[in-house]
Design a protein around this motif. Structure first.
Motif, PDB file in Angstrom:
ATOM      1  N   THR A   1       9.164  27.814 -44.255  1.00  0.00           N
ATOM      2  CA  THR A   1      10.544  27.955 -44.220  1.00  0.00           C
ATOM      3  C   THR A   1      10.997  26.586 -44.744  1.00  0.00           C
ATOM      4  O   THR A   1      12.042  27.042 -45.583  1.00  0.00           O
ATOM      5  N   VAL A   2      10.745  25.622 -44.261  1.00  0.00           N
ATOM      6  CA  VAL A   2      11.022  24.424 -44.797  1.00  0.00           C
ATOM      7  C   VAL A   2      10.994  24.254 -46.215  1.00  0.00           C
ATOM      8  O   VAL A   2      11.808  23.887 -47.132  1.00  0.00           O
ATOM      9  N   ALA A   3       9.810  24.638 -47.000  1.00  0.00           N
ATOM     10  CA  ALA A   3       9.437  24.524 -48.106  1.00  0.00           C
ATOM     11  C   ALA A   3      10.157  25.503 -49.108  1.00  0.00           C
ATOM     12  O   ALA A   3      10.659  24.932 -49.917  1.00  0.00           O
ATOM     13  N   LEU A   4      10.533  26.664 -48.551  1.00  0.00           N
ATOM     14  CA  LEU A   4      11.383  27.551 -49.217  1.00  0.00           C
ATOM     15  C   LEU A   4      12.862  27.092 -49.406  1.00  0.00           C
ATOM     16  O   LEU A   4      13.524  27.050 -50.460  1.00  0.00           O
ATOM     17  N   THR A   5      13.496  26.817 -48.246  1.00  0.00           N
ATOM     18  CA  THR A   5      14.829  26.439 -48.160  1.00  0.00           C
ATOM     19  C   THR A   5      15.135  24.938 -49.105  1.00  0.00           C
ATOM     20  O   THR A   5      15.873  25.010 -49.577  1.00  0.00           O
ATOM     21  N   THR A   6      14.049  24.180 -48.602  1.00  0.00           N
ATOM     22  CA  THR A   6      14.519  22.937 -49.261  1.00  0.00           C
ATOM     23  C   THR A   6      14.096  22.873 -50.724  1.00  0.00           C
ATOM     24  O   THR A   6      14.852  22.458 -51.709  1.00  0.00           O
ATOM     25  N   ALA A   7      13.154  23.567 -51.297  1.00  0.00           N
ATOM     26  CA  ALA A   7      12.873  23.949 -52.714  1.00  0.00           C
ATOM     27  C   ALA A   7      14.011  24.462 -53.368  1.00  0.00           C
ATOM     28  O   ALA A   7      14.595  24.184 -54.401  1.00  0.00           O
ATOM     29  N   ALA A   8      14.400  25.595 -52.749  1.00  0.00           N
ATOM     30  CA  ALA A   8      15.661  26.180 -53.363  1.00  0.00           C
ATOM     31  C   ALA A   8      16.741  25.418 -53.560  1.00  0.00           C
ATOM     32  O   ALA A   8      17.592  25.424 -54.621  1.00  0.00           O
ATOM     33  N   GLY A   9      17.235  24.438 -52.540  1.00  0.00           N
ATOM     34  CA  GLY A   9      18.150  23.652 -52.700  1.00  0.00           C
ATOM     35  C   GLY A   9      18.049  22.399 -53.646  1.00  0.00           C
ATOM     36  O   GLY A   9      18.786  22.313 -54.443  1.00  0.00           O
ATOM     37  N   ILE A  10      16.778  21.960 -54.076  1.00  0.00           N
ATOM     38  CA  ILE A  10      16.538  21.202 -55.202  1.00  0.00           C
ATOM     39  C   ILE A  10      16.502  21.707 -56.649  1.00  0.00           C
ATOM     40  O   ILE A  10      16.914  20.997 -57.528  1.00  0.00           O
ATOM     41  N   VAL A  11      15.912  23.059 -56.733  1.00  0.00           N
ATOM     42  CA  VAL A  11      15.846  23.639 -57.983  1.00  0.00           C
ATOM     43  C   VAL A  11      17.419  24.555 -58.462  1.00  0.00           C
ATOM     44  O   VAL A  11      17.466  24.482 -59.549  1.00  0.00           O
ATOM     45  N   ALA A  12      17.920  25.018 -57.313  1.00  0.00           N
ATOM     46  CA  ALA A  12      19.129  25.562 -57.603  1.00  0.00           C
ATOM     47  C   ALA A  12      20.118  25.046 -58.784  1.00  0.00           C
ATOM     48  O   ALA A  12      20.750  25.519 -59.633  1.00  0.00           O
ATOM     49  N   PRO A  13      20.490  23.610 -58.569  1.00  0.00           N
ATOM     50  CA  PRO A  13      21.265  22.934 -59.314  1.00  0.00           C
ATOM     51  C   PRO A  13      20.869  22.863 -60.872  1.00  0.00           C
ATOM     52  O   PRO A  13      21.463  22.750 -61.770  1.00  0.00           O
ATOM     53  N   ILE A  14      19.416  22.486 -60.951  1.00  0.00           N
ATOM     54  CA  ILE A  14      18.791  22.594 -62.042  1.00  0.00           C
ATOM     55  C   ILE A  14      18.909  23.720 -62.826  1.00  0.00           C
ATOM     56  O   ILE A  14      19.361  24.049 -64.109  1.00  0.00           O
ATOM     57  N   ALA A  15      18.615  25.197 -61.921  1.00  0.00           N
ATOM     58  CA  ALA A  15      18.707  26.498 -62.609  1.00  0.00           C
ATOM     59  C   ALA A  15      20.258  26.518 -63.148  1.00  0.00           C
ATOM     60  O   ALA A  15      20.448  27.231 -64.296  1.00  0.00           O
ATOM     61  N   ALA A  16      21.202  26.063 -62.233  1.00  0.00           N
ATOM     62  CA  ALA A  16      22.584  26.362 -62.679  1.00  0.00           C
ATOM     63  C   ALA A  16      23.056  25.564 -63.906  1.00  0.00           C
ATOM     64  O   ALA A  16      23.964  26.009 -64.677  1.00  0.00           O
ATOM     65  N   ALA A  17      22.578  24.617 -64.342  1.00  0.00           N
ATOM     66  CA  ALA A  17      22.648  23.750 -65.243  1.00  0.00           C
ATOM     67  C   ALA A  17      21.961  24.302 -66.594  1.00  0.00           C
ATOM     68  O   ALA A  17      21.969  23.870 -67.748  1.00  0.00           O
ATOM     69  N   SER A  18      20.929  25.249 -66.285  1.00  0.00           N
ATOM     70  CA  SER A  18      20.319  25.934 -67.338  1.00  0.00           C
ATOM     71  C   SER A  18      20.338  27.498 -67.290  1.00  0.00           C
ATOM     72  O   SER A  18      19.380  27.935 -67.019  1.00  0.00           O
ATOM     73  N   PRO A  19      21.583  27.960 -67.695  1.00  0.00           N
ATOM     74  CA  PRO A  19      21.707  29.545 -67.442  1.00  0.00           C
ATOM     75  C   PRO A  19      20.770  30.137 -68.707  1.00  0.00           C
ATOM     76  O   PRO A  19      20.630  29.839 -69.503  1.00  0.00           O
ATOM     77  N   GLY A  20      20.244  31.246 -68.147  1.00  0.00           N
ATOM     78  CA  GLY A  20      19.259  32.012 -68.674  1.00  0.00           C
ATOM     79  C   GLY A  20      17.999  31.606 -68.824  1.00  0.00           C
ATOM     80  O   GLY A  20      17.089  32.304 -69.460  1.00  0.00           O
ATOM     81  N   ALA A  21      17.777  30.450 -68.156  1.00  0.00           N
ATOM     82  CA  ALA A  21      16.472  30.007 -68.399  1.00  0.00           C
ATOM     83  C   ALA A  21      15.373  30.848 -67.470  1.00  0.00           C
ATOM     84  O   ALA A  21      14.155  31.015 -67.686  1.00  0.00           O
ATOM     85  N   ALA A  22      15.747  31.314 -66.286  1.00  0.00           N
ATOM     86  CA  ALA A  22      15.176  32.253 -65.558  1.00  0.00           C
ATOM     87  C   ALA A  22      15.954  33.139 -64.801  1.00  0.00           C
ATOM     88  O   ALA A  22      17.172  32.670 -64.279  1.00  0.00           O
ATOM     89  N   ARG A  23      15.573  34.399 -64.467  1.00  0.00           N
ATOM     90  CA  ARG A  23      16.266  35.153 -63.665  1.00  0.00           C
ATOM     91  C   ARG A  23      16.212  34.554 -62.067  1.00  0.00           C
ATOM     92  O   ARG A  23      15.290  34.198 -61.617  1.00  0.00           O
ATOM     93  N   PRO A  24      17.417  34.705 -61.546  1.00  0.00           N
ATOM     94  CA  PRO A  24      17.810  34.066 -60.130  1.00  0.00           C
ATOM     95  C   PRO A  24      16.605  34.708 -59.087  1.00  0.00           C
ATOM     96  O   PRO A  24      16.158  34.306 -58.242  1.00  0.00           O
TER      97      PRO A  24
END
Length: 454
Positions: A369-392
């Protein structure tokens, strides 16, 4: 990655964490120290080495123990009592006979995987495990097969849905963090999760079971896998209904969250009775009638059953609690942050980054649970700055896959499996740790494959 990619103090913390984990394994597996004592000693040592205040170390350990047992102790107690009634009434025997009759003795390990996959969708891993483990004990006894052959598919089916499939809390949080579509995430997670569970469950179990020799005496198997009812067994329908009642109540709560406005009386009621603790309590009270009074048991019989079955869980709960304390010390010492820094310094594709970040946090902290929630918080801003790089939706799956990898001695689930199946640390590493890693890697591989088509 270069060593400079992680701050010096982060590198030192990672080294200390590695030493702590190795020390823990040696103390338990080689020195034969009681796991609870070993976990407590190593937790305190890790805190001192990391430079935490002495009172802070104790507080972290206590908070970790309390945080884990506050939920798991109640779940294990209620689930064990429900399992005892299921066994004593002959309900487990009836379900086992029906599954064996439908699938055949040679394929019953496949049957238990599908049952676990379905039951595990709306429930926490620990809840699903204590609900279904009596079936594992009963099926293994009736078929004369290894407990490992039936048990590995059970935990594989439960674990994959715990990590990937909404409405599990961590998966739902990741859906919101990545702004993914819930419906599509569920569909994709089933497409990815089923073949991963098959590889890590029945297929791996068939290979590893002959290599694991368990002790003949298993106190919990004797409590939860026996029946004194002969051929006087309850019906299949009422047995399944009773054991699935908490699942149905939790499903109702999840549906209410998706369809009803927040704060309405109906939603509040459904959320209350769908809470894992409340739903298990309701199911136990129903079992007093379906597995108790209707089977001819007296109140004295029911009191004896519910008292007797709790004894073997005491050691399990202490060890699980200490595992939670070790987990909390690792988090509070800054190991989780150091792991995140190391992972994000890797210049890799977005899906791979999500998997790696979650994986290293999981290995360091022991919490999916910690791994999933923490990793999502770390990667989400990177994903938002790279639209289209991967489906959410695929980012949710990649992160979830990484969050279940390589469960070991800092994970309370490791000790739950070890103690219930009466395995050594080495045997638990060969079964539980290995299947979790197979689950994670195969789920990630299937996610990458799915990315080519969606």
């Amino acid at each position: 990655m270069t060593p400079a990619a992680v701050p010096a103090n982060g590198q030192v913390l990672l080294l200390y964490a590695l030493i702590a984990i190795i020390t823990l394994i040696v103390l338990i597996a080689r020195a034969k120290l009681n796991p609870f004592i070993a976990l407590a000693v190593v937790s305190l040592g890790m805190g001192v080495a990391a430079g935490m205040p002495l009172t802070g170390i104790v507080n972290s350990f206590q908070a970790g123990v309390g945080g884990v047992l506050g939920f798991i102790a109640v779940v294990v107690a209620l689930g064990t009592m429900l399992g005892k009634l299921l066994a004593e009434s002959g309900g487990a025997e009836r379900i086992a006979r029906t599954l064996i009759g439908i699938f055949g003795e040679k394929n019953v390990h496949w049957a238990i995987m599908f049952v676990a996959f379905i039951v595990g969708m709306p429930v926490f891993f620990q809840v699903g495990f204590v609900l279904l483990v009596p079936l594992v004990f009963t099926i293994a006894r009736r078929t004369g097969t290894s407990l490992v052959l039936v048990g590995v598919p059970l935990v594989a089916g439960l674990s994959i849905v715990h990590g990937l499939v909404p409405p599990h809390p961590a998966a739902m949080l990741a859906v919101g963090t990545f702004k993914a579509d819930v419906g599509l995430t569920i569909i994709y997670s089933v497409i990815v999760g089923l073949p991963a569970a098959a590889l890590a469950g029945p297929i791996y179990a068939k290979w590893i079971a002959p290599k694991i020799q368990l002790p003949e005496h298993n106190p919990l198997a004797e409590q939860l896998g026996e029946t004194s009812r002969g051929e006087d067994l309850p019906g299949f329908g009422i047995s399944v209904f009773t054991i699935l009642l908490p699942v149905l109540l939790m499903v109702g709560s999840s549906i209410a969250d998706l369809t009803l406005a927040s704060g309405t009386p109906l939603r509040n009621t459904l959320n209350f009775i769908g809470n894992p603790v409340i739903s298990l309590l309701i199911a136990l009270l129903v079992a007093f009638w379906t597995f108790g009074a209707q089977r001819g048991f007296t109140r004295e019989d029911l009191q004896k059953f519910t008292n007797d079955c709790l004894g073997p869980t005491a050691t399990i709960l202490l060890v699980i609690g200490a595992g939670g304390g070790f987990n909390r010390v690792l988090l509070d010492s800054g190991v989780g942050r150091a792991i995140a820094d190391m992972a994000t310094s890797l210049h890799v594709p977005l899906l791979t980054l999500a998997f790696v970040v979650a994986a290293v946090i999981r290995v360091a902290t022991g919490s999916a649970t910690v791994a999933l929630t923490t990793a999502a918080g770390i990667v989400a801003p990177i994903a938002a700055a790279s639209p289209g790089a991967a489906r959410p939706e695929l980012l949710v799956l990649a992160t979830g896959a990484g969050s279940i990898i390589l469960s070991h001695v800092n994970d309370s689930g490791f000790w739950l499996i070890k103690e219930y199946f009466n395995m050594t640390v080495a045997q638990t590493l060969k079964t539980w740790t290995a299947l979790e890693t197979i689950l994670a890697v195969s789920a990630f591989a299937f996610t990458l494959l799915l990315a080519q088509f969606v």
